[in-house]
Structure formats: structure tokens, C-alpha cells
Scaffold this motif. Structure first.
Motif, PDB file in Angstrom:
ATOM      1  N   PRO A 111      38.722  37.887  75.641  1.00 10.32           N
ATOM      2  CA  PRO A 111      39.117  38.121  74.246  1.00 10.32           C
ATOM      3  C   PRO A 111      38.702  36.930  73.017  1.00 10.32           C
ATOM      4  CG  PRO A 111      40.963  37.724  75.436  1.00 10.32           C
ATOM      5  CD  PRO A 111      39.827  37.593  76.171  1.00 10.32           C
ATOM      6  N   ARG A 112      38.658  37.654  71.908  1.00  7.71           N
ATOM      7  CA  ARG A 112      38.735  36.652  70.942  1.00  7.71           C
ATOM      8  C   ARG A 112      39.410  37.478  69.474  1.00  7.71           C
ATOM      9  NH1 ARG A 112      33.815  36.242  69.549  1.00  7.71           N
ATOM     10  NH2 ARG A 112      33.736  37.324  67.611  1.00  7.71           N
ATOM     11  N   TYR A 113      40.617  36.968  69.043  1.00  9.63           N
ATOM     12  CA  TYR A 113      41.501  37.292  68.143  1.00  9.63           C
ATOM     13  C   TYR A 113      41.068  36.586  66.680  1.00  9.63           C
ATOM     14  CZ  TYR A 113      43.769  39.367  72.140  1.00  9.63           C
ATOM     15  OH  TYR A 113      44.043  40.023  73.254  1.00  9.63           O
ATOM     16  N   GLN A 114      40.994  37.259  65.640  1.00 10.75           N
ATOM     17  CA  GLN A 114      40.929  36.492  64.537  1.00 10.75           C
ATOM     18  C   GLN A 114      41.504  37.209  63.333  1.00 10.75           C
ATOM     19  OE1 GLN A 114      36.727  36.809  63.034  1.00 10.75           O
ATOM     20  NE2 GLN A 114      36.834  34.688  62.144  1.00 10.75           N
ATOM     21  N   ALA A 115      41.931  36.331  62.351  1.00 10.44           N
ATOM     22  CA  ALA A 115      42.854  36.741  61.019  1.00 10.44           C
ATOM     23  C   ALA A 115      42.159  35.981  59.897  1.00 10.44           C
ATOM     24  CB  ALA A 115      44.295  36.842  61.321  1.00 10.44           C
ATOM     25  N   VAL A 116      41.619  36.824  58.896  1.00  9.20           N
ATOM     26  CA  VAL A 116      40.928  36.121  57.787  1.00  9.20           C
ATOM     27  C   VAL A 116      41.925  36.450  56.536  1.00  9.20           C
ATOM     28  CG1 VAL A 116      38.988  35.724  56.495  1.00  9.20           C
ATOM     29  CG2 VAL A 116      38.755  36.053  59.179  1.00  9.20           C
ATOM     30  N   LEU A 117      41.941  35.505  55.643  1.00 13.43           N
ATOM     31  CA  LEU A 117      42.722  35.812  54.408  1.00 13.43           C
ATOM     32  C   LEU A 117      41.831  35.164  53.371  1.00 13.43           C
ATOM     33  CD1 LEU A 117      44.994  37.480  53.003  1.00 13.43           C
ATOM     34  CD2 LEU A 117      46.200  35.213  53.235  1.00 13.43           C
ATOM     35  N   SER A 118      41.015  36.075  52.526  1.00 14.40           N
ATOM     36  CA  SER A 118      40.126  35.709  51.395  1.00 14.40           C
ATOM     37  C   SER A 118      40.797  36.004  50.195  1.00 14.40           C
ATOM     38  CB  SER A 118      38.917  36.245  51.644  1.00 14.40           C
ATOM     39  OG  SER A 118      39.134  37.590  51.319  1.00 14.40           O
ATOM     40  N   TYR A 119      40.520  35.108  49.246  1.00 17.99           N
ATOM     41  CA  TYR A 119      41.156  35.038  47.880  1.00 17.99           C
ATOM     42  C   TYR A 119      40.104  34.684  46.748  1.00 17.99           C
ATOM     43  CZ  TYR A 119      44.228  33.760  43.727  1.00 17.99           C
ATOM     44  OH  TYR A 119      44.598  33.824  42.527  1.00 17.99           O
ATOM     45  N   ASN A 120      40.026  35.469  45.909  1.00 19.33           N
ATOM     46  CA  ASN A 120      39.063  35.548  44.858  1.00 19.33           C
ATOM     47  C   ASN A 120      39.501  35.484  43.311  1.00 19.33           C
ATOM     48  OD1 ASN A 120      37.077  37.475  42.945  1.00 19.33           O
ATOM     49  ND2 ASN A 120      35.827  35.929  43.981  1.00 19.33           N
ATOM     50  N   MET A 121      39.254  34.621  42.532  1.00 19.68           N
ATOM     51  CA  MET A 121      39.848  34.469  41.135  1.00 19.68           C
ATOM     52  C   MET A 121      38.564  34.189  39.999  1.00 19.68           C
ATOM     53  SD  MET A 121      42.700  31.815  39.463  1.00 19.68           S
ATOM     54  CE  MET A 121      41.635  30.625  39.636  1.00 19.68           C
ATOM     55  N   PRO A 122      38.654  35.364  39.334  1.00 16.81           N
ATOM     56  CA  PRO A 122      37.632  34.834  38.256  1.00 16.81           C
ATOM     57  C   PRO A 122      38.365  34.146  37.305  1.00 16.81           C
ATOM     58  CG  PRO A 122      37.549  37.526  38.517  1.00 16.81           C
ATOM     59  CD  PRO A 122      38.936  36.647  39.465  1.00 16.81           C
ATOM     60  N   LEU A 123      37.620  33.123  36.687  1.00 18.89           N
ATOM     61  CA  LEU A 123      38.387  32.106  35.838  1.00 18.89           C
ATOM     62  C   LEU A 123      38.493  32.706  34.284  1.00 18.89           C
ATOM     63  CD1 LEU A 123      36.012  28.857  36.909  1.00 18.89           C
ATOM     64  CD2 LEU A 123      38.512  29.610  37.852  1.00 18.89           C
ATOM     65  N   GLN A 124      37.702  33.512  34.001  1.00 23.60           N
ATOM     66  CA  GLN A 124      38.150  34.027  32.388  1.00 23.60           C
ATOM     67  C   GLN A 124      38.379  35.458  32.501  1.00 23.60           C
ATOM     68  OE1 GLN A 124      34.300  32.403  30.644  1.00 23.60           O
ATOM     69  NE2 GLN A 124      35.600  31.796  29.043  1.00 23.60           N
ATOM     70  N   ASN A 125      37.689  36.323  33.570  1.00 23.44           N
ATOM     71  CA  ASN A 125      38.049  37.748  33.527  1.00 23.44           C
ATOM     72  C   ASN A 125      37.919  38.619  32.358  1.00 23.44           C
ATOM     73  OD1 ASN A 125      38.493  39.578  35.545  1.00 23.44           O
ATOM     74  ND2 ASN A 125      40.708  39.393  35.677  1.00 23.44           N
ATOM     75  N   ARG A 126      36.921  38.169  31.380  1.00 24.32           N
ATOM     76  CA  ARG A 126      36.925  38.790  30.169  1.00 24.32           C
ATOM     77  C   ARG A 126      36.672  40.322  30.450  1.00 24.32           C
ATOM     78  NH1 ARG A 126      33.479  34.978  26.739  1.00 24.32           N
ATOM     79  NH2 ARG A 126      32.139  34.982  28.528  1.00 24.32           N
ATOM     80  N   THR A 127      35.649  40.580  31.465  1.00 26.33           N
ATOM     81  CA  THR A 127      35.192  41.960  31.386  1.00 26.33           C
ATOM     82  C   THR A 127      36.371  43.020  31.782  1.00 26.33           C
ATOM     83  OG1 THR A 127      33.050  41.144  32.081  1.00 26.33           O
ATOM     84  CG2 THR A 127      33.559  43.720  32.700  1.00 26.33           C
ATOM     85  N   ALA A 128      37.203  42.604  32.932  1.00 26.96           N
ATOM     86  CA  ALA A 128      38.207  43.799  33.394  1.00 26.96           C
ATOM     87  C   ALA A 128      39.206  43.397  32.344  1.00 26.96           C
ATOM     88  CB  ALA A 128      38.647  42.899  34.752  1.00 26.96           C
ATOM     89  N   SER A 129      39.614  42.491  31.847  1.00 28.92           N
ATOM     90  CA  SER A 129      40.718  42.243  30.879  1.00 28.92           C
ATOM     91  C   SER A 129      40.337  43.311  29.759  1.00 28.92           C
ATOM     92  CB  SER A 129      40.734  40.838  30.399  1.00 28.92           C
ATOM     93  OG  SER A 129      41.798  40.792  29.272  1.00 28.92           O
ATOM     94  N   ASN A 130      39.156  43.251  29.012  1.00 33.74           N
ATOM     95  CA  ASN A 130      38.852  44.122  27.903  1.00 33.74           C
ATOM     96  C   ASN A 130      38.579  45.395  28.375  1.00 33.74           C
ATOM     97  OD1 ASN A 130      38.512  42.269  25.473  1.00 33.74           O
ATOM     98  ND2 ASN A 130      37.608  41.196  27.059  1.00 33.74           N
ATOM     99  N   ALA A 131      38.233  45.847  29.493  1.00 33.67           N
ATOM    100  CA  ALA A 131      37.854  46.982  30.046  1.00 33.67           C
ATOM    101  C   ALA A 131      39.402  47.744  30.238  1.00 33.67           C
ATOM    102  CB  ALA A 131      37.238  47.160  31.639  1.00 33.67           C
ATOM    103  N   GLU A 132      40.477  47.174  30.682  1.00 36.79           N
ATOM    104  CA  GLU A 132      41.846  47.582  30.768  1.00 36.79           C
ATOM    105  C   GLU A 132      42.205  47.991  29.398  1.00 36.79           C
ATOM    106  OE1 GLU A 132      46.343  46.212  32.199  1.00 36.79           O
ATOM    107  OE2 GLU A 132      44.929  44.578  32.343  1.00 36.79           O
ATOM    108  N   HIS A 133      42.157  47.227  28.468  1.00 34.48           N
ATOM    109  CA  HIS A 133      42.497  47.340  26.866  1.00 34.48           C
ATOM    110  C   HIS A 133      41.874  48.571  26.464  1.00 34.48           C
ATOM    111  CE1 HIS A 133      45.012  43.724  26.823  1.00 34.48           C
ATOM    112  NE2 HIS A 133      43.918  42.926  26.670  1.00 34.48           N
ATOM    113  N   ALA A 134      40.788  48.842  26.829  1.00 36.30           N
ATOM    114  CA  ALA A 134      39.749  49.668  26.244  1.00 36.30           C
ATOM    115  C   ALA A 134      40.238  51.265  26.791  1.00 36.30           C
ATOM    116  CB  ALA A 134      38.220  49.676  26.488  1.00 36.30           C
ATOM    117  N   ALA A 135      40.664  51.424  28.303  1.00 35.94           N
ATOM    118  CA  ALA A 135      41.289  52.113  28.944  1.00 35.94           C
ATOM    119  C   ALA A 135      42.602  52.609  28.476  1.00 35.94           C
ATOM    120  CB  ALA A 135      41.402  51.825  30.420  1.00 35.94           C
ATOM    121  N   ARG A 136      43.568  51.515  27.950  1.00 37.42           N
ATOM    122  CA  ARG A 136      44.707  51.819  27.365  1.00 37.42           C
ATOM    123  C   ARG A 136      44.595  52.587  26.134  1.00 37.42           C
ATOM    124  NH1 ARG A 136      49.191  49.526  29.404  1.00 37.42           N
ATOM    125  NH2 ARG A 136      48.187  47.805  30.359  1.00 37.42           N
TER     126      ARG A 136
END
Length: 448
Positions: free
Chosen positions: A377-402
Motif C-alpha cells: 500500500p501507499r497512503y497519501q494526503a495532500v493539502l494545496s493552497y492558492n492565493m490570488p495576489l489582487q483577486n480583482r476579478t472575483a472581488s468586483n464580481a461579488e460587488h456586482a452580484a450584490r
């Protein structure tokens, strides 16, 4: 409409003297355009029959029904995103390569690989997925360093992945499905609204045809009176008691009433076509050229009609009016899109857990047995993290949706205020019309 008909119908009760200058039938025939607009005996049609035919034949209603059914199937199909997916792939490779060292295994190395891959995937409503993978490879080679000229290599892997921030949760993962269900509800409301509008339009067209026919009777009676007046004025001239001016005025009035009769005949034909357009779904010439004869009696008007209080009627309108239901669905859609935009603004944090096993053996049953029994057997656990530095697209999309959510809520309030105004106006209009018809009936009695 009834107020207009009642006084004009009084003209038909006035007696006319015989001996018109030219027959009325000749005038009526000249009013027809081609002689083919009204052919055949009139078809008797009650209001109830007209409503039934419209519900069965109207093309606009049928299109609304089709759109509703299509939306229902679209909503059902959207949940297919979470169905199990089975993938099967097979490959066969035959290769030869020339050796470049004494450790290559052979001067000319041959390899025959037969491979089968099986995958079973289940997307989850939480945003994650479950994957089961199995592959088996048969390798045949002349490599002298190989454990065996013929080897079976099997591997088995089970994995579970789950986003913890962005894209996590049932609300986000099923947002498209819930939008599809809301679209289905919208199509149902549009279908219901189309049905109500059709019933309203059929009743209006039916009674407009009745009114046009009565106006035609009034025009015919008025023309007969005018012709009688011409005869009387001509008789007065012959008796030496009249003037040419009186005869000219009487003939001018006949010409005016003839024009009114022609217009009335045209209105009858047009009102008949308007009703046929709503109740028929056929282009048969015989159907369209045959006139319609309404048979339903005019409803009686009561000035003491019991009407609900406008506040009670408004509460009923809030529950049942299609445009208000649709506006609430628009608010729900905006909330779903805001939830999706809020999730997409988050950083990515994904967890993956997997267990795998593999075995190599000249015996196929031994290789697959060791693989299934997790001998290696081989067991594996992977934790990955992703952070957009400015995130302008998602931030403005949230404001537009609001903002769109606020806009849909304002549109709902505007529709409710419009409904309130419509209810109050409708109650006043019903009360006024009932009283006006009663007043017109009293005026008709006094006029007689």
C-alpha cells in the motif's frame, strides 16, 4: 363597451317608413370587399366553447407549454453533473530500440505492452469528488535484465478530494442546478400567465364581436331611417311642401350613415378575425371565411355587487399574480449568484486523500490478488493552497452580484406597488362600470 351599446340600440326600436330610395341589401353587399370574406352559414359559438377551443388550439399557449416542459427537462438534466462516470481505455504498444551499451539488456530491445485503464468517478454535491482507478499492463520484452519475459503489472488507487474554502459547500456546488430549477419555475409562471392572458383576450374579443354586431344593427337601422327620411322629403317636394335643400340634407345624411354602415361591417369582420386568431390554429380558408355568430347572452350588471376590500384583494394578488412570483424568483436567482461570487472570492484550499496499491508478477491472478489485498500500500494526503495576489476579478464580481440582488429586490417592491395600484383601480372600475350600466339602462327606459 356595454355603455356604448345600450343607447345606440335604441335606434333600432324606432319604426321606419317603407319605400326607401334604394334597397339596404345593395348597400350591405357593396360594403363587402371581395365577396369571399364571409362565406357559408354563420357558426354559432358560445363564450365557453370559445374558451375551450382557445385552450386546446392557441399556438402562443402551446409554445409556453413547450418552453415549460423543456425547462423541466433542463432542470432534471442539470443534476446529471453528480452522476457516476465510468471510463475505459485500452492501448497496445509495439516498440523496438537499438542498444547503446552492454547494460541495455539486448542489442535490439523489443517491448510489447498491452494496457487497460478503468476509472470510476463520482462528483459530490459538497464540491469534492471520489475517484477509483485501476489499470493492468502486460509487458513482453527480450530484456535480459527483466524479472521475467512476461510480466503483469497492476495498480489500484482510491482518492477523495474536497475544497475547503473556494468552491466548497453544497450551496456553491449546486448553484447551477438551483438556477435551473428556478428557470423551470419561471417557465411555469410564464405558462400560467399565458393561459390567464389567453382567457382574458378571448373574453374581450368575444364581447367586442358582440358589440360590433350590435353596432352593425344600429348602423343598418340608422340607414333605413335615413332612407325613409329621403322618401319623405321627396314626397314633400312632390306635394309642394318641401325644398331641394331638405332633400339634399337627407341624402347627405344617408351617405354619412352608409359610410358608418361600411365601417361597422368592417369592424365585425375584424373582430371576428381577432377571435378566430385566438381560438383556431388552422389556416383553412373555409374556416376563416365562415363568420362567427356569438350565442352567449351579455352578463347582467349589478350596482350592488359585493367586492372584496382592496387590502384583501391585494394580499390575494401578492400570492397569485405571475409577475410577482417571477420577481421573487429573480431575487432568489440573485441570491444564488451572490453566494457563488462570494465563494469564488475566497482563497483556494484543497484537501486530497488517497490510498494506492500495486503489484508485479508473471502470474496475472497473483498480481491482481496482491493489488486488491493492498499487499504493497501507499497512503497519501495532500493539502494545496492558492492565493490570488489582487483577486480583482472575483472581488468586483461579488460587488456586482450584490448590487444585482439589491436591484432585483427593488424590482420586486416596484411590482408589488404596481399590483396594489392595479387592484385598487380594478375594484373602482368594476364598481363604476356596474353603476354606469345601471344608469345607461335607466336612460334607455326613459328614452323609450
Amino acid at each position: 363597451m356595454l355603455l356604448t351599446i345600450a343607447p345606440l340600440c335604441l335606434v333600432s326600436a324606432v319604426s321606419a317608413a317603407p319605400g326607401p330610395l334604394f334597397p339596404v341589401q345593395a348597400v350591405t353587399q357593396s360594403a363587402g370587399s371581395d365577396g369571399d370574406l364571409s362565406e357559408g352559414a354563420p357558426r354559432p359559438l358560445s363564450l365557453q366553447d370559445a374558451l375551450s377551443l382557445a385552450l386546446s388550439n392557441n399556438l402562443t399557449l402551446q409554445r409556453a407549454i413547450i418552453e415549460s416542459d423543456a425547462a423541466r427537462f433542463d432542470a432534471r438534466s442539470s443534476w446529471g453533473t453528480f452522476d457516476w462516470v465510468f471510463d475505459l481505455r485500452g492501448s497496445y504498444t509495439d516498440s523496438e530500440s537499438e542498444g547503446n551499451s552492454t547494460l541495455f539488456g539486448a542489442s535490439v530491445l523489443t517491448n510489447l505492452d498491452s494496457r487497460v485503464d478503468l476509472d470510476l468517478t463520482k462528483p459530490l454535491t459538497t464540491g469534492g469528488s471520489f475517484t477509483l482507478h485501476f489499470d493492468s499492463t502486460l509487458s513482453e520484452t527480450n530484456n535480459q535484465f527483466a524479472l521475467d519475459p512476461e510480466l503483469f503489472q497492476d495498480s489500484l488507487r482510491a482518492a477523495f478530494s474536497q475544497p475547503l474554502l473556494r468552491g466548497a459547500g453544497v450551496e456553491y456546488t449546486t448553484s447551477n442546478q438551483r438556477e435551473a430549477e428556478i428557470t423551470e419555475q419561471r417557465r411555469k409562471e410564464e405558462r400560467r400567465d399565458a393561459r390567464q392572458l389567453l382567457l382574458h383576450d378571448v373574453e374581450v374579443a368575444y364581447w367586442e364581436l358582440v358589440a360590433a354586431l350590435q353596432q352593425l344593427e344600429v348602423a343598418e337601422s340608422a340607414l333605413e331611417l335615413g332612407l325613409s327620411q329621403v322618401s319623405r322629403e321627396e314626397a314633400r317636394i312632390r306635394a309642394g311642401d318641401g325644398t331641394e335643400v331638405d332633400v339634399l340634407q337627407a341624402r347627405t345624411e344617408v351617405a354619412t350613415r352608409t359610410e358608418t354602415l361600411l365601417q361597422a361591417e368592417n369592424d365585425v369582420a375584424q373582430r371576428g378575425d381577432d377571435l378566430k386568431r385566438l381560438v383556431y390554429a388552422d389556416r383553412d380558408a373555409a374556416l376563416w371565411t365562415r363568420p362567427v355568430q356569438p350565442t352567449s347572452d351579455l352578463p347582467s350588471a349589478d350596482d350592488n355587487v359585493q367586492l372584496p376590500h382592496w387590502q384583501d384583494a391585494f394580499q390575494t394578488a401578492l400570492r397569485r399574480r405571475s409577475e410577482l412570483r417571477t420577481a421573487r424568483l429573480d431575487v432568489d436567482t440573485s441570491r444564488i449568484r451572490l453566494t457563488r461570487a462570494q465563494s469564488e472570492r475566497l482563497y483556494g484550499l484543497d484537501l486530497e486523500l488517497s490510498i494506492a496499491s500495486g503489484a508485479v508478477d508473471p502470474n496475472f491472478s497473483q498480481a491482481i490478488g496482491d493489488t486488491v489485498d493492498l499487499a504493497f500500500p501507499r497512503y497519501q494526503a495532500v493539502l494545496s493552497y492558492n492565493m490570488p495576489l489582487q483577486n480583482r476579478t472575483a472581488s468586483n464580481a461579488e460587488h456586482a452580484a450584490r448590487e444585482r440582488l439589491r436591484g432585483s429586490q427593488i424590482a420586486l417592491e416596484e411590482s408589488e406597488i404596481m399590483a396594489l395600484s392595479d387592484v385598487r383601480r380594478a375594484i373602482r372600475e368594476v364598481r363604476f362600470r356596474a353603476q354606469a350600466v345601471q344608469a345607461a339602462a335607466q336612460s334607455a327606459i326613459l328614452a323609450r
